[in-house]
Write an enzyme that holds these catalytic residues in place. Structure first.
Site, PDB file in Angstrom:
ATOM      1  N   MET A   1       0.892  -1.192   0.000  1.00  0.00           N
ATOM      2  CA  MET A   1       0.000   0.000   0.000  1.00  0.00           C
ATOM      3  C   MET A   1       0.902   1.205   0.000  1.00  0.00           C
ATOM      4  SD  MET A   1      -3.486  -0.601   0.902  1.00  0.00           S
ATOM      5  CE  MET A   1      -4.307  -1.318   2.351  1.00  0.00           C
ATOM      6  N   PRO A   2       0.413   2.397  -0.250  1.00  0.00           N
ATOM      7  CA  PRO A   2      -0.961   2.678  -0.652  1.00  0.00           C
ATOM      8  C   PRO A   2      -1.293   2.295  -2.082  1.00  0.00           C
ATOM      9  CG  PRO A   2       0.358   4.683  -0.664  1.00  0.00           C
ATOM     10  CD  PRO A   2       1.246   3.581  -0.131  1.00  0.00           C
ATOM     11  N   ILE A   3      -2.556   1.974  -2.288  1.00  0.00           N
ATOM     12  CA  ILE A   3      -3.109   1.765  -3.626  1.00  0.00           C
ATOM     13  C   ILE A   3      -4.033   2.945  -3.874  1.00  0.00           C
ATOM     14  CG2 ILE A   3      -4.683   0.328  -4.978  1.00  0.00           C
ATOM     15  CD1 ILE A   3      -3.405  -2.108  -3.623  1.00  0.00           C
TER      16      ILE A   3
END
Lengths: 72, 72, 72, 72, 72, 72
Positions: A1-3
């Site tokens: 992450m982040p996505i």
């Protein structure tokens, strides 16, 4: 992450898509203090009648503006 | 807010997209008692083989139905 | 379809969530001329610091407004 | 539920989309012990410059690889 | 890719979330013939009044069922 | 537009959420050459067992790491 999923109006050039992917990845990695290699970005494009504000699509707003210009 | 993402089968007309954007924005604003100017709607379209129920895509169901019609 | 995802500020009551689900389903079904049984709605809630406009979160705006009120 | 949204690189064949919809629906239904008829899958495709890792899009990586091959 | 977002009813155990993440990743990698290391899954949970079918939330359906049982 | 949804691991502080919202909004507005007032960001958080890579959740990876440390 982040996505990160970015919803954009359709029509951006390849260059613009590359530039915003690079800039937003940098900004997110620095602000969250994470390795930029963990940052993934998806771009989803929407046509002028696939995005609306207050129930009026961008396509309708463009037409109204053009009609307005035609009268002046 | 609210930000509303509508997943629709591909193929709707401009008129249908404008009508659903308008109707859903009105309904959301009234039901939530918010200013309609805060309501944004994104429409994302999916082809017949990009939506499935119980693991079977709409494309497969259409083909099966057509095959069934051909036999009657 | 349609599958509709509604992003709302956190804090809505059960009653409000039920009312908006009902109203938006009705509006979408009528506008798209589809069977309301095909309409699914997902509500995702976001805290005051999980939604921003122009880079400023709702939480920051609330604090600024309260600070402003304290001075008047 | 479950409602599953799959983001894929653009270019999959109809056969591949049908196969992954079927396989993922089966896997989700078994793992969650739910009726497969409740499993809906949406596929959203992204072009090579609409997906990036570490700020670099797949399109840029492809070009760099091709340029690298041209030099060997 | 693929990046998969799974919308589930709230209340799954850690064990169930791990099991479905594993099963769906396996299924997607095999069906798409991609390296399983490229498969990322996000789970988003929704409360009983944050998911509706035909405008009626799961919470409403549960209440109706309990009321029905109380009468028998 | 753009409307940006950021999926983050749960546990960020208010300060971190505000910082990343500000940084990403700035970066997106500049890169796309749009008014920053059109940039909206939604943050959705996921627990350690709601994000997986290669079918293994962050929760499982943390446990494996802790178990590994206990043996050294």
């Amino acid at each position: 992450m982040p996505i990160i999923e970015m919803h954009l109006m359709a029509g951006r050039t390849v260059e613009q898509k590359r530039r915003v992917a690079h800039a937003v990845s940098q900004a997110a990695a620095q602000a969250l203090d994470v390795d930029i290699n963990t940052v993934r970005i998806l771009i989803t494009e929407h046509g002028v009648d696939e995005f609306s504000v207050a129930g009026v699509t961008v396509g309708e707003r463009n037409e109204a503006r053009q009609a307005g210009n035609a009268l002046t």
